[in-house]
Design a protein around this motif. Structure first.
Motif, PDB file in Angstrom:
ATOM      1  N   ILE A  72     -64.365 -54.019  -0.783  1.00  0.00           N
ATOM      2  CA  ILE A  72     -64.124 -52.943  -1.744  1.00  0.00           C
ATOM      3  C   ILE A  72     -64.738 -53.243  -3.105  1.00  0.00           C
ATOM      4  N   THR A  73     -65.072 -54.486  -3.365  1.00  0.00           N
ATOM      5  CA  THR A  73     -65.694 -54.781  -4.664  1.00  0.00           C
ATOM      6  C   THR A  73     -67.195 -54.501  -4.654  1.00  0.00           C
ATOM      7  N   ALA A  78     -66.926 -48.984  -2.876  1.00  0.00           N
ATOM      8  CA  ALA A  78     -65.858 -48.491  -3.752  1.00  0.00           C
ATOM      9  C   ALA A  78     -66.038 -46.985  -3.956  1.00  0.00           C
ATOM     10  N   GLN A  79     -67.293 -46.602  -4.151  1.00  0.00           N
ATOM     11  CA  GLN A  79     -67.581 -45.177  -4.341  1.00  0.00           C
ATOM     12  C   GLN A  79     -67.241 -44.395  -3.082  1.00  0.00           C
ATOM     13  N   ALA A  82     -63.524 -44.088  -2.807  1.00  0.00           N
ATOM     14  CA  ALA A  82     -63.014 -43.076  -3.729  1.00  0.00           C
ATOM     15  C   ALA A  82     -63.272 -41.682  -3.154  1.00  0.00           C
ATOM     16  N   GLU A  85     -60.960 -41.024  -0.224  1.00  0.00           N
ATOM     17  CA  GLU A  85     -59.604 -40.745  -0.678  1.00  0.00           C
ATOM     18  C   GLU A  85     -59.500 -39.304  -1.179  1.00  0.00           C
ATOM     19  N   LEU A  95     -54.468 -42.271   2.177  1.00  0.00           N
ATOM     20  CA  LEU A  95     -55.417 -43.271   2.603  1.00  0.00           C
ATOM     21  C   LEU A  95     -54.782 -44.649   2.689  1.00  0.00           C
ATOM     22  N   MET A  96     -55.025 -45.295   3.791  1.00  0.00           N
ATOM     23  CA  MET A  96     -54.627 -46.680   3.932  1.00  0.00           C
ATOM     24  C   MET A  96     -55.919 -47.480   3.951  1.00  0.00           C
ATOM     25  N   LEU A  97     -55.984 -48.497   3.110  1.00  0.00           N
ATOM     26  CA  LEU A  97     -57.248 -49.205   2.946  1.00  0.00           C
ATOM     27  C   LEU A  97     -57.152 -50.638   3.451  1.00  0.00           C
ATOM     28  N   ALA A  98     -58.194 -51.079   4.093  1.00  0.00           N
ATOM     29  CA  ALA A  98     -58.262 -52.481   4.488  1.00  0.00           C
ATOM     30  C   ALA A  98     -59.682 -52.979   4.326  1.00  0.00           C
ATOM     31  N   SER A  99     -59.813 -54.240   3.986  1.00  0.00           N
ATOM     32  CA  SER A  99     -61.141 -54.849   3.854  1.00  0.00           C
ATOM     33  C   SER A  99     -61.354 -55.828   4.990  1.00  0.00           C
ATOM     34  N   HIS A 101     -63.949 -57.986   4.965  1.00  0.00           N
ATOM     35  CA  HIS A 101     -64.690 -59.146   4.472  1.00  0.00           C
ATOM     36  C   HIS A 101     -65.804 -59.516   5.440  1.00  0.00           C
ATOM     37  N   HIS A 110     -57.434 -55.001  11.835  1.00  0.00           N
ATOM     38  CA  HIS A 110     -57.070 -53.863  10.996  1.00  0.00           C
ATOM     39  C   HIS A 110     -57.008 -52.573  11.798  1.00  0.00           C
ATOM     40  N   TYR A 221     -76.613 -58.860  -4.607  1.00  0.00           N
ATOM     41  CA  TYR A 221     -77.428 -59.225  -5.765  1.00  0.00           C
ATOM     42  C   TYR A 221     -78.226 -60.502  -5.503  1.00  0.00           C
ATOM     43  N   LEU A 279     -73.961 -48.158 -11.512  1.00  0.00           N
ATOM     44  CA  LEU A 279     -74.665 -49.177 -12.264  1.00  0.00           C
ATOM     45  C   LEU A 279     -76.175 -48.953 -12.325  1.00  0.00           C
TER      46      LEU A 279
END
Lengths: 341, 341
Positions: A72-73, A78-79, A82, A85, A95-99, A101, A110, A221, A279
């Motif tokens: 989510i980071t 993230a967009q 959003a 949701e 919304l139920m959120l899970a990452s 990784h 999950h 990055y 960004l």
DNA sequence: CTGAAAGCGCTTACAG
DNA sequence: CTGAAAGCGCTTACAG
């Protein structure tokens, strides 16, 4: 009374049966106007709110949509989250959120956890593709952006969008281009690369030859920075005049490498991304990129999930080219070494 | 059988009553080893998974934690959400996410929706403070980062952390500093400002006088860019030599303004942020900032929520100064106009 | 169109 | 320590 009012309380207050209350609540079944009004009055008089858990137990269905993203980071996810949701909310769902990784095991557990909770449907942005679990489930599952297992995919038309960028760079006169691809074990990574490479090949055949270099990294990055640094550490005449990246994050990393090496963007080097995260419009120079229509993607994913029966076909949505300051005409013509793929 | 196995199936398979199955499941009550083993065998033989909805209906309790953030696309909140999800998972809970879009009404309706779902607890990063709803609820509520209503707050010690930055800038020799504050209707905005201003005042009184300018904005990029542009559009001798921002996003906006105006950071101007989002380490130059311990904050918030009884006291966690390339010694001494607050 | 009743799958006093 | 049974709050055939 201090406990929460139930259908029974409403029924008593309205002088009807609980069945009638339930029918009014559902809005479906025909209930005579007079009774309906009595029930509605009782509902507001008591401040009744339906117990969603009881409803879920009875119907084995909730209004919760499960969303799994790799991270989510990551600004693009993230967009997307959003947007999902918002789309869910528009249709009365939570919304139920899970990452995950980027871990297949976490992803799968999950999914199972969501299933345990009788979610209405599951949207997953897959960590990477592969065999994929073949759970046949009563609950609809939709892949978003990156395919999950064999479930229908809603995504940007990565190949089409990447081709837009290839055209843009070719038209600007670039004949030595490096492409920083995403992980080949992701469909998005592959499609973007194929779209870009295919179009450059075509341009090169119909027009002037283009030297194309390919490098593979993650979508982050660091990969962009590292790969660009390698590419740009050569003598100027051997450097590409444009670097197209498979993600904005890679492109921003490339921008930083160029900056560290004091290579002027866009005068000496064009750099382009993919995603149009917020960004992209804030880095220096602002990033030329492909906009992925996150809202549309999310809305379609939610729509497919909620359709009866759930959508089964993939949906591709076109991306669009956003030209900003990080791409420009090739500075000066140079000898072209030939076409390499 | 094609339907999901239930306690009843397990009980039959193991030759015990459903009560015993339930007791084994809960792990609490004492069950004789032999029966326990039979039950566990039956559970794995049938691939039984408890129905969490039924459990929730019976106990009016779930293992879901509700999280409300103002905006998940804000990188700091995304980081916080990721940390909360991880902390929740560590303790066997799932996360339900909602965005308030900085809207009090949405915030409140999300709280209600969570309550409807009998969540185990609610963590809210408030949109802005104010009267705050005084719902007394059986469900624990914790404020994270920004206070929500009158609920206990887990946050960075904003004032302490901001003071660290004030010291840093003073020690670098800056005597004309601008502070870009966050919204005064947020506790975080106020505390950071007070911590910074208070410490600068103190430095100024004990040492050389400092001219401090204050401007207020939102926590976003645009505010930072706009305010910095105003500040930096003056003749060089009237400009601050350092801009401290209340968020990394503001600072990154300020960095862009400086770049546009061709003001060298850090040689002519120091710029500092607050949060240490991952981007802070990727901009050019890398941003000197305050690290908020997102993981610790999240873990404490979850811990308070899950305590019996739930934690009632605020918790402040120290932030730390991260010095990178965007701050440096003041270039050359200038006449100081005096101390202004 | 409406009511009475069964039942979703658990947990937990209550007996024994 | 274990079983039988009630009940959480709904929805939905089933009658009428």
């Amino acid at each position: 009374m201090s406990r929460m009012p139930t259908v029974k309380d409403v029924a008593e207050h309205a002088g009807v049966s609980v069945g009638t209350v339930s029918r009014v609540l559902s809005g479906e079944a025909a209930v005579k106007t007079m009774l309906r009004e009595k029930v509605n009055d009782a509902i507001s008089a008591l401040g009744y709110r339906p117990n969603v858990t009881a409803r879920a137990l009875r119907t084995s269905r909730t209004d919760v949509i499960g969303l799994i993203v790799p991270d989510i980071t990551n600004p693009f996810f993230a967009q997307l989250a959003a947007s999902v949701e918002r789309a869910a909310l528009e249709r009365g769902h939570s919304l139920m959120l899970a990452s995950s990784h980027d871990d297949r095991g976490a992803e799968q557990s999950h999914v199972l956890a969501f299933l345990d909770r009788s979610v209405r449907g599951i949207i997953v942005v897959a960590s990477s593709d592969g065999p994929g679990l073949h759970l046949e489930t009563a609950v609809p599952v939709i892949s978003l952006d990156r395919r999950f297992g064999a479930f229908p995919l809603v995504s940007t038309n990565h190949a089409q969008a990447a081709a837009l960028m290839a055209d843009h760079l070719y038209e600007l006169g670039h004949r030595h281009i490096a492409y920083i691809a995403g992980p080949p074990d992701t469909e998005a990574g592959r499609m973007r690369k194929e779209g870009f490479v295919g179009r450059i090949d075509r341009c090169g055949k119909k027009g002037e030859p283009v030297e194309l270099e390919l490098a593979y990294g993650k979508f982050d990055y660091e990969s962009g920075e590292r790969i660009a640094r390698d590419l740009l550490s050569r003598p100027p005449q051997d450097r590409p005049t444009a670097i197209a990246a498979a993600s904005d994050q890679q492109a921003i990393g490339a921008l930083r490498a160029a900056r560290d090496l004091k290579i002027d963007v866009p005068r000496k080097l064009s750099v382009t991304g993919f995603d149009d995260i917020s960004l992209a419009n804030l880095v220096v120079p602002r990033l030329t990129t492909i906009r992925q229509p996150a809202d549309t993607l999310a809305r379609r994913a939610v729509a497919l999930l909620l359709e009866e029966p759930p959508g089964k076909a993939d949906e591709m949505i076109d991306g669009s080219l956003i030209v900003r300051g990080s791409s420009g005409p090739r500075a000066q013509p140079k000898a072209v070494a030939g076409h390499k793929n």
